[in-house]
Design a protein around this motif. Structure first.
Motif, short mmCIF file in Angstrom:
data_model
loop_
_atom_site.label_atom_id
_atom_site.label_comp_id
_atom_site.label_asym_id
_atom_site.label_seq_id
_atom_site.Cartn_x
_atom_site.Cartn_y
_atom_site.Cartn_z
N ILE A 19 -14.27 3.05 8.27
CA ILE A 19 -13.92 2.62 6.92
C ILE A 19 -12.41 2.64 6.77
O ILE A 19 -11.77 3.66 7.04
CB ILE A 19 -14.61 3.50 5.86
CG1 ILE A 19 -16.12 3.31 5.94
CG2 ILE A 19 -14.09 3.17 4.46
CD1 ILE A 19 -16.93 4.18 5.02
N LEU A 20 -11.85 1.52 6.36
CA LEU A 20 -10.43 1.40 6.06
C LEU A 20 -10.25 1.75 4.59
O LEU A 20 -10.94 1.19 3.74
CB LEU A 20 -9.95 -0.03 6.33
CG LEU A 20 -8.57 -0.40 5.76
CD1 LEU A 20 -7.47 0.39 6.46
CD2 LEU A 20 -8.34 -1.90 5.90
N ARG A 21 -9.36 2.69 4.31
CA ARG A 21 -9.03 3.03 2.93
C ARG A 21 -7.60 2.60 2.65
O ARG A 21 -6.68 2.97 3.39
CB ARG A 21 -9.17 4.54 2.70
CG ARG A 21 -10.59 4.97 2.62
CD ARG A 21 -10.76 6.49 2.42
NE ARG A 21 -12.16 6.84 2.63
CZ ARG A 21 -12.71 7.02 3.83
NH1 ARG A 21 -11.99 6.91 4.91
NH2 ARG A 21 -13.99 7.33 3.94
N ILE A 22 -7.44 1.80 1.60
CA ILE A 22 -6.13 1.35 1.16
C ILE A 22 -5.86 2.05 -0.17
O ILE A 22 -6.57 1.81 -1.14
CB ILE A 22 -6.08 -0.18 1.00
CG1 ILE A 22 -6.47 -0.87 2.32
CG2 ILE A 22 -4.70 -0.62 0.53
CD1 ILE A 22 -6.71 -2.36 2.20
N ILE A 23 -4.85 2.91 -0.18
CA ILE A 23 -4.56 3.72 -1.36
C ILE A 23 -3.27 3.22 -2.00
O ILE A 23 -2.26 3.04 -1.32
CB ILE A 23 -4.45 5.21 -0.98
CG1 ILE A 23 -5.77 5.66 -0.35
CG2 ILE A 23 -4.08 6.06 -2.19
CD1 ILE A 23 -5.66 6.67 0.72
N ASN A 24 -3.36 3.01 -3.31
CA ASN A 24 -2.22 2.53 -4.07
C ASN A 24 -2.25 3.22 -5.42
O ASN A 24 -3.05 2.86 -6.28
CB ASN A 24 -2.31 1.01 -4.24
CG ASN A 24 -0.97 0.35 -4.14
OD1 ASN A 24 0.06 0.99 -4.31
ND2 ASN A 24 -0.98 -0.93 -3.87
N ALA A 60 0.85 -1.19 0.00
CA ALA A 60 0.00 0.00 0.00
C ALA A 60 0.89 1.23 0.00
O ALA A 60 2.00 1.22 0.52
CB ALA A 60 -0.90 0.01 1.23
N GLU A 61 0.37 2.28 -0.59
CA GLU A 61 1.07 3.57 -0.57
C GLU A 61 0.64 4.36 0.66
O GLU A 61 1.43 5.08 1.26
CB GLU A 61 0.72 4.35 -1.84
CG GLU A 61 1.46 5.64 -1.99
CD GLU A 61 1.12 6.35 -3.29
OE1 GLU A 61 1.27 7.58 -3.32
OE2 GLU A 61 0.70 5.69 -4.26
N MET A 62 -0.63 4.22 1.03
CA MET A 62 -1.17 4.92 2.19
C MET A 62 -2.41 4.18 2.67
O MET A 62 -3.11 3.56 1.87
CB MET A 62 -1.55 6.36 1.82
CG MET A 62 -2.15 7.16 2.94
SD MET A 62 -2.53 8.85 2.38
CE MET A 62 -3.24 9.51 3.86
N ILE A 63 -2.65 4.25 3.96
CA ILE A 63 -3.93 3.77 4.49
C ILE A 63 -4.52 4.86 5.37
O ILE A 63 -3.79 5.70 5.92
CB ILE A 63 -3.82 2.45 5.29
CG1 ILE A 63 -2.98 2.62 6.55
CG2 ILE A 63 -3.35 1.32 4.41
CD1 ILE A 63 -3.10 1.47 7.53
N GLU A 64 -5.83 4.84 5.47
CA GLU A 64 -6.55 5.72 6.40
C GLU A 64 -7.43 4.81 7.24
O GLU A 64 -8.11 3.91 6.72
CB GLU A 64 -7.41 6.72 5.64
CG GLU A 64 -6.60 7.71 4.83
CD GLU A 64 -7.46 8.64 3.99
OE1 GLU A 64 -8.68 8.40 3.87
OE2 GLU A 64 -6.90 9.59 3.44
N ILE A 111 -6.47 8.50 11.24
CA ILE A 111 -5.06 8.70 10.92
C ILE A 111 -4.78 8.19 9.51
O ILE A 111 -5.47 7.29 9.01
CB ILE A 111 -4.10 8.04 11.93
CG1 ILE A 111 -4.23 6.51 11.92
CG2 ILE A 111 -4.29 8.58 13.32
CD1 ILE A 111 -3.10 5.81 12.65
N GLY A 112 -3.78 8.79 8.92
CA GLY A 112 -3.27 8.32 7.64
C GLY A 112 -1.86 7.81 7.87
O GLY A 112 -1.10 8.38 8.65
N VAL A 113 -1.52 6.72 7.20
CA VAL A 113 -0.20 6.11 7.39
C VAL A 113 0.49 6.02 6.03
O VAL A 113 -0.07 5.47 5.09
CB VAL A 113 -0.32 4.70 8.01
CG1 VAL A 113 1.05 4.06 8.18
CG2 VAL A 113 -1.05 4.75 9.35
#
Length: 138
Positions: free
Chosen positions: A53-58, A24-28, A36-38
């Motif tokens: 809601i878990l957001r997985i950003i790629n 993943a590039e980022m998760i929220e 939080i964003g990681v």
């Protein structure tokens, strides 16, 4: 696809399955301290997850899932989420979520005798998250 230098390893584990195991590039994610964003190279952290809601950003792709309670651990370039449960939008049964919402609201109004208010509030939160995510998918 995201730049490899920005990616970290993410694992989301529930009692019934490994929900997600990949880059993943980022998760929220929502914690008891707030959202939080990681990103890669985040400071080490352990946090308690609240229903959200878990957001997985790629790259340009965003995957969302209903995440219900658990723990988040960030260590170096690895993030692990131990979740009570986690569901993709297509796994959510809208009728079941709507029924759970009605039951929780009825309990909170006090029409079912003695209740555990905290448990009823959590059930309501979970049902609302499921409904929100499933409606987004439509």
């Amino acid at each position: 696809m995201a730049d490899e230098d920005k990616l970290f390893q993410l694992q989301v584990i529930s009692p019934y399955r490994i929900f997600f195991d990949g880059k993943a590039e980022m998760i929220e994610v929502k914690t008891t301290e707030g959202e939080i964003g990681v990103l890669k190279h985040h400071i080490p952290l352990t946090a308690i997850i609240e229903p959200g809601i878990l957001r997985i950003i790629n790259g340009g792709e965003v995957k969302e899932a209903a995440l219900h309670d658990g723990f988040l651990e960030i260590l170096g370039d690895r993030v692990t989420i131990l979740a009570e449960s986690c569901e993709w939008p297509e796994e959510i049964d809208m009728n079941r979520a709507a029924e759970a919402k009605v039951r929780a609201e009825r309990r909170l109004r006090g029409s079912e005798g003695e209740i555990n208010v905290t448990r009823a509030e959590l059930a309501l939160k979970r049902s609302l998250i499921r409904i929100e995510l499933a409606e987004k998918r439509r």
